[in-house]
Scaffold this active site. Structure first.
Site, short mmCIF file in Angstrom:
data_model
loop_
_atom_site.label_atom_id
_atom_site.label_comp_id
_atom_site.label_asym_id
_atom_site.label_seq_id
_atom_site.Cartn_x
_atom_site.Cartn_y
_atom_site.Cartn_z
N ILE A 1 0.84 -1.20 0.00
CA ILE A 1 0.00 0.00 0.00
C ILE A 1 0.87 1.25 0.00
O ILE A 1 0.56 2.24 -0.68
CB ILE A 1 -0.96 0.00 1.19
CG1 ILE A 1 -1.91 -1.22 1.13
CG2 ILE A 1 -1.79 1.29 1.24
CD1 ILE A 1 -2.83 -1.36 2.34
N SER B 1 20.81 -3.98 4.40
CA SER B 1 22.18 -3.93 3.89
C SER B 1 22.25 -4.03 2.37
O SER B 1 23.31 -3.82 1.79
CB SER B 1 23.01 -5.06 4.51
OG SER B 1 22.45 -6.33 4.19
N LEU C 1 2.37 4.11 7.76
CA LEU C 1 1.95 2.78 7.30
C LEU C 1 2.89 1.67 7.76
O LEU C 1 2.55 0.50 7.62
CB LEU C 1 1.84 2.74 5.78
CG LEU C 1 0.58 3.36 5.14
CD1 LEU C 1 0.65 4.88 5.16
CD2 LEU C 1 0.40 2.88 3.72
N ALA C 2 4.06 2.01 8.25
CA ALA C 2 5.04 0.98 8.60
C ALA C 2 4.48 0.05 9.66
O ALA C 2 3.99 0.49 10.69
CB ALA C 2 6.33 1.63 9.11
N ALA C 3 4.55 -1.25 9.40
CA ALA C 3 4.03 -2.24 10.34
C ALA C 3 4.48 -3.62 9.93
O ALA C 3 4.75 -3.88 8.75
CB ALA C 3 2.50 -2.20 10.38
N TYR D 1 -0.84 -10.03 16.07
CA TYR D 1 -0.81 -8.92 15.11
C TYR D 1 -1.92 -7.93 15.42
O TYR D 1 -1.69 -6.71 15.55
CB TYR D 1 -0.96 -9.43 13.69
CG TYR D 1 -1.39 -8.36 12.71
CD1 TYR D 1 -0.54 -7.30 12.39
CD2 TYR D 1 -2.66 -8.39 12.13
CE1 TYR D 1 -0.94 -6.31 11.51
CE2 TYR D 1 -3.06 -7.40 11.24
CZ TYR D 1 -2.21 -6.36 10.94
OH TYR D 1 -2.61 -5.38 10.07
N ARG E 1 -14.67 -11.94 3.76
CA ARG E 1 -13.92 -10.70 3.85
C ARG E 1 -14.52 -9.64 2.93
O ARG E 1 -15.19 -9.95 1.96
CB ARG E 1 -12.44 -10.92 3.47
CG ARG E 1 -11.66 -11.81 4.42
CD ARG E 1 -11.45 -11.15 5.76
NE ARG E 1 -10.60 -11.93 6.66
CZ ARG E 1 -11.06 -12.80 7.56
NH1 ARG E 1 -12.36 -13.02 7.66
NH2 ARG E 1 -10.22 -13.44 8.35
#
Length: 333
Positions: free
Chosen positions: A16, A39, A83-85, A151, A215
């Site tokens: 995303i 790295s 958004l980092a997760a 999570y 869903r």
């Protein structure tokens, strides 16, 4: 702050996140994109964007778990899209501590930086998994939080921190809670790319987990439009609030596989693999979104049907260059 101040995106290298970076550039923004330090100096999916798009993107290698990295990223920006997760539910059973570090402590670091630097807008990303199996449908933002995986619990922890920083310090945060998003570039840890990727690779015996859960699937362009909507709406319409984004329509995993088979002209033999089945108490059986709050506050509405989004996704995975980036023959945790 100058009118030309950039916007920052954490998790910019992901599924995303990379689509959001594209959309922000298309909307005229300069983007400061945080990519998790590695790295290999890999920029993830940002490397697939055009040179024209990337000419408006400043890639910053860093880590939301490090306060200094976050402060450097957001300094001088007009908005932050967080958004980092860590997102893979199965892996959260194996490594829950890392989910707390990234999804809770990482969010704390973003909130602290936005608070102390006076950034005008923070868009925090939640997930429909925080609701657990639907107790009432469709699921509005008032539905109880019921975290059924490490999570989901870690994401709910980040959400509560965001709420508390707005209440305690006036941090201008808005939380977007997308329901299941799909589309090009998605990891094969999700069901739609798992199925499409296996079929595109020539498989006709498809291995999945439980086929019964339902869903609410949104095409990625619609989810990105929701991010832009809450990121740019007047503050009095959105700040301090949580918004669901989704279509309001649900489909079972079994019926979804049948639809994909039809779209790809493939006769599929679907088999359940116990390794892919969540623990009984952890499976979320039903998710369907009520996005009326978001629609009323911003005018947002999804522009893609499930079938249209799936067709775009099939086209992506049928490109040999894209498929080669994936490991379609293994269980991607």
């Amino acid at each position: 702050m100058p009118a030309t101040a950039p916007v920052a995106v954490t998790g910019a290298e992901g599924f995303i996140g990379s689509h959001l970076v594209e959309a922000l550039v298309a909307a005229g923004h300069q983007v400061r994109a945080m990519v998790q330090y590695n790295s290999f100096s890999s920029y993830g999916w940002l490397e697939s964007l055009s040179e024209e798009v990337m000419s408006h993107v400043d890639v910053v290698l860093g880590d939301v778990r490090d306060p200094g990295s976050v402060q450097g990223l957001v300094t001088g920006t007009e908005a932050v899209y967080h958004l980092a997760a860590l997102i893979a539910i199965p892996y959260s059973y194996r490594a829950p501590h890392s989910y707390v570090e990234t999804n809770v402590t990482g969010t704390l670091n973003v909130l602290e930086a936005v608070r102390h630097l006076g950034i005008p807008r923070l868009v925090h990303t939640s997930t429909s998994e925080t609701y657990g199996t639907a107790q009432t449908v469709p699921i509005s933002e008032d539905h109880p939080i019921n975290t059924q995986s490490p999570y989901a619990a870690s994401k709910a922890g980040g959400d509560r921190l965001a709420d508390s920083y707005h209440a305690s310090f006036g941090v201008p945060v808005v939380t977007l809670r997308p329901f299941n998003t799909f589309g090009p570039r998605q990891s094969m840890r999700a069901v739609i790319p798992t199925v499409i990727g296996q079929v595109a690779a020539g498989e006709r015996v498809i291995t999945l987990g439980d086929l019964r859960p339902t869903r609410d699937f949104s095409y990625v362009a619609d989810t990105v439009a929701a991010f832009l909507a809450v990121g740019t709406a007047p503050a009095d319409a959105v700040v301090g609030r949580t918004f669901n984004s989704g279509t309001g329509e649900e489909i079972s995993i079994g019926d979804l596989v049948s639809l994909i088979g039809k779209l790809m002209d493939a006769d599929l033999d679907v088999r359940s693999d116990q390794e892919r089945v969540r623990p009984a108490g952890s499976e979320v059986m039903r998710l369907v979104c009520d996005s009326s709050r978001l629609r009323a506050a911003t005018g947002w509405a999804p522009a893609h049907t499930l079938e249209t989004g799936l067709a775009h996704t099939v086209d992506f995975f049928r490109d040999p260059n894209n498929l080669a980036r994936y490991k379609a023959g293994i269980y991607n945790v």
